[in-house]
Each structure stands twice: as structure tokens, then as C-alpha cells.
Motif scaffolding. Structure first.
Motif, PDB file in Angstrom:
ATOM      1  N   GLU A  50       3.955  70.677  48.097  1.00  0.00           N
ATOM      2  CA  GLU A  50       3.600  70.014  49.350  1.00  0.00           C
ATOM      3  C   GLU A  50       4.724  70.164  50.368  1.00  0.00           C
ATOM      4  O   GLU A  50       4.482  70.421  51.542  1.00  0.00           O
ATOM      5  CB  GLU A  50       3.300  68.544  49.092  1.00  0.00           C
ATOM      6  CG  GLU A  50       2.002  68.314  48.340  1.00  0.00           C
ATOM      7  CD  GLU A  50       1.831  66.888  47.864  1.00  0.00           C
ATOM      8  OE1 GLU A  50       2.712  66.037  48.138  1.00  0.00           O
ATOM      9  OE2 GLU A  50       0.812  66.607  47.218  1.00  0.00           O
ATOM     10  N   HIS A  51       5.953  70.021  49.917  1.00  0.00           N
ATOM     11  CA  HIS A  51       7.099  70.150  50.813  1.00  0.00           C
ATOM     12  C   HIS A  51       7.173  71.578  51.358  1.00  0.00           C
ATOM     13  O   HIS A  51       7.382  71.778  52.558  1.00  0.00           O
ATOM     14  CB  HIS A  51       8.379  69.800  50.061  1.00  0.00           C
ATOM     15  CG  HIS A  51       9.618  69.825  50.908  1.00  0.00           C
ATOM     16  ND1 HIS A  51      10.021  70.908  51.612  1.00  0.00           N
ATOM     17  CD2 HIS A  51      10.549  68.901  51.165  1.00  0.00           C
ATOM     18  CE1 HIS A  51      11.130  70.663  52.262  1.00  0.00           C
ATOM     19  NE2 HIS A  51      11.476  69.444  52.011  1.00  0.00           N
ATOM     20  N   GLN A  57       4.138  75.610  57.380  1.00  0.00           N
ATOM     21  CA  GLN A  57       3.338  75.286  58.563  1.00  0.00           C
ATOM     22  C   GLN A  57       4.240  75.089  59.781  1.00  0.00           C
ATOM     23  O   GLN A  57       3.964  75.606  60.867  1.00  0.00           O
ATOM     24  CB  GLN A  57       2.505  74.024  58.325  1.00  0.00           C
ATOM     25  CG  GLN A  57       1.631  73.664  59.515  1.00  0.00           C
ATOM     26  CD  GLN A  57       0.777  72.450  59.259  1.00  0.00           C
ATOM     27  OE1 GLN A  57       0.779  71.895  58.168  1.00  0.00           O
ATOM     28  NE2 GLN A  57       0.053  72.019  60.263  1.00  0.00           N
ATOM     29  N   GLN A  58       5.334  74.367  59.606  1.00  0.00           N
ATOM     30  CA  GLN A  58       6.258  74.123  60.702  1.00  0.00           C
ATOM     31  C   GLN A  58       6.869  75.440  61.195  1.00  0.00           C
ATOM     32  O   GLN A  58       6.959  75.676  62.406  1.00  0.00           O
ATOM     33  CB  GLN A  58       7.358  73.167  60.247  1.00  0.00           C
ATOM     34  CG  GLN A  58       8.309  72.758  61.344  1.00  0.00           C
ATOM     35  CD  GLN A  58       9.363  71.789  60.848  1.00  0.00           C
ATOM     36  OE1 GLN A  58       9.590  71.663  59.651  1.00  0.00           O
ATOM     37  NE2 GLN A  58      10.013  71.117  61.769  1.00  0.00           N
ATOM     38  N   THR A  59       7.257  76.293  60.269  1.00  0.00           N
ATOM     39  CA  THR A  59       7.831  77.588  60.649  1.00  0.00           C
ATOM     40  C   THR A  59       6.798  78.436  61.389  1.00  0.00           C
ATOM     41  O   THR A  59       7.122  79.083  62.388  1.00  0.00           O
ATOM     42  CB  THR A  59       8.335  78.330  59.394  1.00  0.00           C
ATOM     43  OG1 THR A  59       9.295  77.508  58.737  1.00  0.00           O
ATOM     44  CG2 THR A  59       8.966  79.655  59.746  1.00  0.00           C
ATOM     45  N   MET A  64       4.882  80.889  66.409  1.00  0.00           N
ATOM     46  CA  MET A  64       3.812  81.009  67.380  1.00  0.00           C
ATOM     47  C   MET A  64       4.296  80.580  68.774  1.00  0.00           C
ATOM     48  O   MET A  64       4.020  81.249  69.776  1.00  0.00           O
ATOM     49  CB  MET A  64       2.615  80.152  66.952  1.00  0.00           C
ATOM     50  CG  MET A  64       1.321  80.549  67.607  1.00  0.00           C
ATOM     51  SD  MET A  64      -0.124  79.875  66.785  1.00  0.00           S
ATOM     52  CE  MET A  64       0.026  78.156  67.172  1.00  0.00           C
ATOM     53  N   ASN A  65       5.053  79.496  68.835  1.00  0.00           N
ATOM     54  CA  ASN A  65       5.591  79.044  70.126  1.00  0.00           C
ATOM     55  C   ASN A  65       6.564  80.066  70.708  1.00  0.00           C
ATOM     56  O   ASN A  65       6.556  80.318  71.917  1.00  0.00           O
ATOM     57  CB  ASN A  65       6.279  77.679  69.966  1.00  0.00           C
ATOM     58  CG  ASN A  65       5.280  76.555  69.799  1.00  0.00           C
ATOM     59  OD1 ASN A  65       4.144  76.655  70.236  1.00  0.00           O
ATOM     60  ND2 ASN A  65       5.708  75.480  69.159  1.00  0.00           N
ATOM     61  N   MET A  66       7.392  80.633  69.862  1.00  0.00           N
ATOM     62  CA  MET A  66       8.348  81.645  70.338  1.00  0.00           C
ATOM     63  C   MET A  66       7.607  82.862  70.888  1.00  0.00           C
ATOM     64  O   MET A  66       7.978  83.412  71.940  1.00  0.00           O
ATOM     65  CB  MET A  66       9.296  82.048  69.206  1.00  0.00           C
ATOM     66  CG  MET A  66      10.301  80.966  68.843  1.00  0.00           C
ATOM     67  SD  MET A  66      11.256  81.322  67.355  1.00  0.00           S
ATOM     68  CE  MET A  66      12.017  82.870  67.743  1.00  0.00           C
ATOM     69  N   ALA A  67       6.566  83.296  70.190  1.00  0.00           N
ATOM     70  CA  ALA A  67       5.782  84.449  70.643  1.00  0.00           C
ATOM     71  C   ALA A  67       5.097  84.138  71.972  1.00  0.00           C
ATOM     72  O   ALA A  67       5.068  84.973  72.889  1.00  0.00           O
ATOM     73  CB  ALA A  67       4.758  84.841  69.588  1.00  0.00           C
ATOM     74  N   HIS A  68       4.573  82.937  72.090  1.00  0.00           N
ATOM     75  CA  HIS A  68       3.902  82.518  73.321  1.00  0.00           C
ATOM     76  C   HIS A  68       4.904  82.501  74.485  1.00  0.00           C
ATOM     77  O   HIS A  68       4.606  82.997  75.586  1.00  0.00           O
ATOM     78  CB  HIS A  68       3.281  81.138  73.121  1.00  0.00           C
ATOM     79  CG  HIS A  68       2.548  80.622  74.309  1.00  0.00           C
ATOM     80  ND1 HIS A  68       1.332  81.121  74.699  1.00  0.00           N
ATOM     81  CD2 HIS A  68       2.876  79.660  75.207  1.00  0.00           C
ATOM     82  CE1 HIS A  68       0.933  80.479  75.783  1.00  0.00           C
ATOM     83  NE2 HIS A  68       1.857  79.587  76.111  1.00  0.00           N
ATOM     84  N   ASN A  69       6.085  81.951  74.230  1.00  0.00           N
ATOM     85  CA  ASN A  69       7.115  81.913  75.278  1.00  0.00           C
ATOM     86  C   ASN A  69       7.563  83.323  75.658  1.00  0.00           C
ATOM     87  O   ASN A  69       7.791  83.612  76.840  1.00  0.00           O
ATOM     88  CB  ASN A  69       8.311  81.074  74.827  1.00  0.00           C
ATOM     89  CG  ASN A  69       7.980  79.601  74.743  1.00  0.00           C
ATOM     90  OD1 ASN A  69       7.040  79.132  75.385  1.00  0.00           O
ATOM     91  ND2 ASN A  69       8.735  78.863  73.947  1.00  0.00           N
TER      92      ASN A  69
END
Length: 87
Positions: A50-51, A57-59, A64-69
Motif C-alpha cells: 500500500e505504501h 501514484q504520487q510520483t 505528469m505535472n512536470m510534463a504539463h508545465n
């Protein structure tokens, strides 16, 4: 003499049965302990899974945010981006 032999035979059988019972109790205790350890190991493995899943998921969200930026930066550099618009 026959009764004495029967007594000794009965005594030996009783002692053998007692020893067998002791061995069975010992085996049950060992099996219970092994089962408890296996259960603890399974629970620990589940918590680790679970950890790890949460970390993946967080990574993934960070990537995804980095790619979007990065995409927005390239668009803005080329004059194709809309700085007021959010994706």
C-alpha cells in the motif's frame, strides 16, 4: 505372570500414548506459532504494498505535472500558448 505382562504392556501403551499426546501438543503449538508469523508477514507485506502504491501514484502525478508545465513553457516560448488558459 500373564497379568504382570499385561500390566507392563498397558503401562508401556499408556506411556507411549502420553508421549504421543505431548508430541502432538508440541506440533500444534509450533503450527500455531508459524501461522501467527505468516499472518504477521502477510500484513507487513500488504502495508508495504500500500505504501509503495501511494508513492508510485504520487510520483506519477509529479511527472505528469512536470510534463504539463514543460509543454506550457514550450507553447509560451513559441507564442502558441495562452497564458490565461489552464489545462
Amino acid at each position: 505372570m500373564a497379568s504382570q505382562q499385561m500390566f507392563k504392556s498397558g503401562q508401556a501403551r499408556g506411556e507411549g500414548q502420553a508421549k504421543a499426546d505431548q508430541m502432538m501438543d508440541s506440533a500444534r503449538s509450533a503450527a500455531d506459532a508459524a501461522g501467527a508469523k505468516a499472518s504477521q508477514a502477510a500484513q507487513s507485506a500488504q502495508q508495504t504494498k500500500e505504501h509503495a502504491g501511494g508513492m508510485v501514484q504520487q510520483t506519477g502525478e509529479q511527472v505528469m505535472n512536470m510534463a504539463h508545465n514543460a509543454m506550457n513553457t514550450v507553447k509560451n516560448t513559441l507564442g502558441m500558448g495562452d497564458s490565461n488558459k489552464k489545462c
